[in-house]
Design an enzyme around this catalytic site. Structure first.
Site, PDB file in Angstrom:
ATOM      1  N   ASN A 208       0.856  -1.199   0.000  1.00 27.52           N
ATOM      2  CA  ASN A 208       0.000   0.000   0.000  1.00 27.52           C
ATOM      3  C   ASN A 208       0.887   1.241   0.000  1.00 27.52           C
ATOM      4  O   ASN A 208       2.104   1.140  -0.058  1.00 27.52           O
ATOM      5  CB  ASN A 208      -0.940  -0.029   1.207  1.00 27.52           C
ATOM      6  CG  ASN A 208      -0.157  -0.088   2.501  1.00 27.52           C
ATOM      7  OD1 ASN A 208       0.561   0.829   2.845  1.00 27.52           O
ATOM      8  ND2 ASN A 208      -0.279  -1.220   3.211  1.00 27.52           N
ATOM      9  N   ASP A 277      -3.919  -6.925   5.097  1.00 30.92           N
ATOM     10  CA  ASP A 277      -4.820  -7.893   5.737  1.00 30.92           C
ATOM     11  C   ASP A 277      -4.670  -9.282   5.126  1.00 30.92           C
ATOM     12  O   ASP A 277      -4.966 -10.280   5.759  1.00 30.92           O
ATOM     13  CB  ASP A 277      -6.269  -7.421   5.593  1.00 30.92           C
ATOM     14  CG  ASP A 277      -6.541  -6.219   6.479  1.00 30.92           C
ATOM     15  OD1 ASP A 277      -6.151  -6.271   7.667  1.00 30.92           O
ATOM     16  OD2 ASP A 277      -7.108  -5.225   5.994  1.00 30.92           O
ATOM     17  N   LYS A 340     -10.865  -4.307  18.545  1.00 31.57           N
ATOM     18  CA  LYS A 340      -9.451  -4.530  18.875  1.00 31.57           C
ATOM     19  C   LYS A 340      -9.136  -4.114  20.305  1.00 31.57           C
ATOM     20  O   LYS A 340      -7.977  -4.134  20.715  1.00 31.57           O
ATOM     21  CB  LYS A 340      -8.560  -3.803  17.866  1.00 31.57           C
ATOM     22  CG  LYS A 340      -8.821  -4.283  16.418  1.00 31.57           C
ATOM     23  CD  LYS A 340      -7.872  -3.661  15.404  1.00 31.57           C
ATOM     24  CE  LYS A 340      -8.342  -3.963  13.977  1.00 31.57           C
ATOM     25  NZ  LYS A 340      -7.286  -4.315  13.057  1.00 31.57           N
TER      26      LYS A 340
HETATM   27  O1  PMT Z   1       2.877   6.202   6.574  1.00 35.45           O
HETATM   28  P1  PMT Z   1       2.243   7.490   6.083  1.00 35.45           P
HETATM   29  O2  PMT Z   1       2.443   7.672   4.594  1.00 35.45           O
HETATM   30  O3  PMT Z   1       2.612   8.687   6.894  1.00 35.45           O
HETATM   31  O4  PMT Z   1       0.647   7.312   6.253  1.00 35.45           O
HETATM   32  C1  PMT Z   1       0.094   7.210   7.533  1.00 35.45           C
HETATM   33  C2  PMT Z   1      -1.065   6.201   7.589  1.00 35.45           C
HETATM   34  C3  PMT Z   1      -2.195   6.690   6.702  1.00 35.45           C
HETATM   35  C4  PMT Z   1      -0.595   4.826   7.112  1.00 35.45           C
HETATM   36  C5  PMT Z   1      -1.512   6.118   9.085  1.00 35.45           C
HETATM   37  O5  PMT Z   1      -1.912   7.386   9.516  1.00 35.45           O
HETATM   38  C6  PMT Z   1      -2.670   5.137   9.265  1.00 35.45           C
HETATM   39  O6  PMT Z   1      -3.822   5.524   9.194  1.00 35.45           O
HETATM   40  N1  PMT Z   1      -2.383   3.831   9.526  1.00 35.45           N
HETATM   41  C7  PMT Z   1      -3.378   2.774   9.631  1.00 35.45           C
HETATM   42  C8  PMT Z   1      -3.749   2.289   8.262  1.00 35.45           C
HETATM   43  C9  PMT Z   1      -5.014   1.378   8.231  1.00 35.45           C
HETATM   44  O7  PMT Z   1      -5.893   1.583   7.521  1.00 35.45           O
HETATM   45  O8  PMT Z   1      -5.047   0.483   9.025  1.00 35.45           O
HETATM   46  P2  PMT Z   1      -6.335  -0.617   9.099  1.00 35.45           P
HETATM   47  O9  PMT Z   1      -7.633   0.094   9.129  1.00 35.45           O
HETATM   48  O10 PMT Z   1      -6.079  -1.608   8.033  1.00 35.45           O
HETATM   49  O11 PMT Z   1      -6.019  -1.207  10.485  1.00 35.45           O
HETATM   50  C10 PMT Z   1      -6.496  -0.652  11.702  1.00 35.45           C
HETATM   51  C11 PMT Z   1      -5.433  -0.850  12.750  1.00 35.45           C
HETATM   52  O12 PMT Z   1      -5.143  -2.246  12.907  1.00 35.45           O
HETATM   53  C12 PMT Z   1      -4.119  -0.178  12.426  1.00 35.45           C
HETATM   54  O13 PMT Z   1      -3.626   0.380  13.625  1.00 35.45           O
HETATM   55  C13 PMT Z   1      -3.243  -1.309  11.911  1.00 35.45           C
HETATM   56  O14 PMT Z   1      -1.852  -1.086  12.216  1.00 35.45           O
HETATM   57  C14 PMT Z   1      -3.775  -2.524  12.660  1.00 35.45           C
HETATM   58  N2  PMT Z   1      -3.690  -3.781  11.914  1.00 35.45           N
HETATM   59  C15 PMT Z   1      -4.363  -3.961  10.738  1.00 35.45           C
HETATM   60  C16 PMT Z   1      -4.303  -5.167  10.092  1.00 35.45           C
HETATM   61  C17 PMT Z   1      -3.520  -6.199  10.617  1.00 35.45           C
HETATM   62  N3  PMT Z   1      -3.411  -7.369  10.008  1.00 35.45           N
HETATM   63  N4  PMT Z   1      -2.839  -6.001  11.759  1.00 35.45           N
HETATM   64  C18 PMT Z   1      -2.916  -4.819  12.412  1.00 35.45           C
HETATM   65  O15 PMT Z   1      -2.273  -4.634  13.460  1.00 35.45           O
END
Ligand code: PMT
Length: 402
Positions: A208, A277, A340
């Site tokens: 991503n 994911d 979570k």
């Molecule tokens: O890195 P930059 O370019 O500065 O951009 C910053 C960012 C947009 C990446 C950051 O601000 C951000 O929003 N990160 C989370 C991205 C996201 O969409 O995560 P998610 O919705 O897929 O997951 C939610 C949370 O669960 C996150 O804290 C993620 O780290 C965690 N997660 C998700 C999937 C997974 N398999 N394990 C996890 O721990």
């Protein structure tokens, strides 16, 4: 963090003097007021006019100057300083300071200065390794002078080794930590940053747009405030912030393993990484060849949800998650907060300009476990990092957002 701080920057005569100009620019951008003191040798490399234009202040050159001596130049400079930085600092300057020689404006100012003093040596690697220089560095450290380790690489004299002046950004990071609040001393933070890469074959992967900027900003800010920081980072093109323990990983499964190995004694976790994911169900050992088929179906397997697993761990560490959404921001983020078991989720709307991936700024909504929400205006990721740490500290102490 440097707003209104007075920095006296000494510049000695070395080829790295040109980098001091960029340092002045960064200090001014960070809100500091900078007074530059140049040695006679420094003026052989860069003109005072450069520093005057960048700092917006007169540059100090002479020990005996009729105008500046009205206030006794070196004493007034030493008194005004919240921090004295010398970058680059030559072997000559280190030697003079150890010997107590004060025979020009910079050395007299350095001796009269009661504020913290930071020296950033830059010199030929043989000079840096010379036992006399080693002894001088050790003695200055014993006297409480901060000395930044020179970087290793190709030196201007053609030698390769330790002796390069560190990049101005790294000096700025260290300056912030010397001048900023130390309210995270005693905390151990785990921060994840960047994307993960899920390989399909030796050439291709799913990933991503995360650049790690947000997570690195949190790691840097926490280190500046005195925390011990473990940064688990996916593949990104940025250097480790000063004072941070960097753990590089590639895939979600590697990130999962590293996080679980490091989290036990952490008091706060910031899960900023954009973790994939899913991963390809099968990693082809050789490059996948295209046949005649008009389409290709990829089978994907679920990756471990690292944050959800952290939420199930025993212990009372503070858990901060992130959510990057393209629609129904609040709804999706609240669901993640609950599922979570988080204390706080930082929700960024990817459709808003200046928010999310790559950009220097972010625009976020904070959603707390107790149901309260807070919209923050657009700000730099560095500023946001400090705001998030302020909130985390408050949550850690009171358990509520209020
Ligand atoms: O890195 P930059 O370019 O500065 O951009 C910053 C960012 C947009 C990446 C950051 O601000 C951000 O929003 N990160 C989370 C991205 C996201 O969409 O995560 P998610 O919705 O897929 O997951 C939610 C949370 O669960 C996150 O804290 C993620 O780290 C965690 N997660 C998700 C999937 C997974 N398999 N394990 C996890 O721990």
């Amino acid at each position: 963090m440097l707003e209104g701080k007075e920095i006296v920057l000494g510049v000695c005569g070395g080829i790295a003097a040109y980098k001091a100009a960029e340092l002045v620019r960064l200090y001014v951008k960070a809100g500091a007021r900078v007074s530059v003191v140049m040695t006679a040798a420094a003026r052989e490399f860069v003109t005072p006019l450069t520093f005057q234009a960048l700092s917006g202040r007169p540059v100090f050159l002479e020990l005996f100057n009729l105008v500046q001596e009205q206030q006794i130049g070196h004493i007034s400079l030493a008194d005004r300083a919240d921090l004295l930085v010398v970058a680059p600092a030559t072997a000559n300057l280190l030697g003079k300071m150890v010997a107590g020689i004060a025979d020009d404006l910079l050395t007299t100012t350095a001796m009269a200065c009661k504020a913290p003093r930071l020296l950033v040596p830059a010199m030929n690697s043989n000079m840096w390794e010379d036992p006399i220089c080693r002894r001088n560095v050790a003695q200055l450290r014993e006297f409480g002078v901060q000395i930044m380790e020179p970087a290793t690489g190709m030196l201007a004299c053609g030698w390769e080794g330790q002796g390069k002046m560190p990049e101005p950004q790294a000096i700025l990071d260290l300056t912030r930590s010397l001048l900023g609040p130390r309210d995270l001393v005693g905390e151990t933070l785990l921060v994840t940053a960047g994307p993960t890469r899920e390989e399909l074959d030796p050439m291709r992967f799913l990933s991503n747009h995360s650049t790690g900027r947000m997570g690195y900003a949190i790691a840097r800010a926490a280190a500046e405030r005195g925390a011990r920081v473990r940064l688990v980072s996916g593949p990104v093109e940025r250097p480790a912030p000063a004072g941070v323990e960097l753990h590089c990983v590639i895939s979600a499964r590697e990130m999962h393993a590293r996080v679980m190995a490091l989290v036990k004694d952490c008091s706060m976790v910031f899960k900023t990484a954009a973790v994939a994911d899913f991963r390809p169900a099968f990693r082809h050992p050789q490059k996948l060849k295209k046949g005649q088929e008009p389409s290709l179906v990829l089978e994907l397997r679920r990756n471990p949800d690292i944050l959800a697993e952290l939420g199930r761990l025993p212990g009372d560490r503070l858990l901060v998650g992130f959510a990057a959404e393209t629609e129904h921001l609040g709804e999706h983020a609240r669901r993640k907060l609950e599922e979570k078991n988080l204390d706080l989720i930082v929700a960024n709307d990817l459709t808003v300009e200046g928010a999310g991936f790559g950009v220097e700024t972010n625009v976020v909504r904070l959603i707390y476990r107790d149901g309260t929400e807070e919209e923050l205006p657009q700000m730099s990721k560095d500023q946001l990092a400090h705001q998030l740490l302020d909130r985390a500290l408050k949550l850690g102490k009171t358990g509520t957002s209020q």
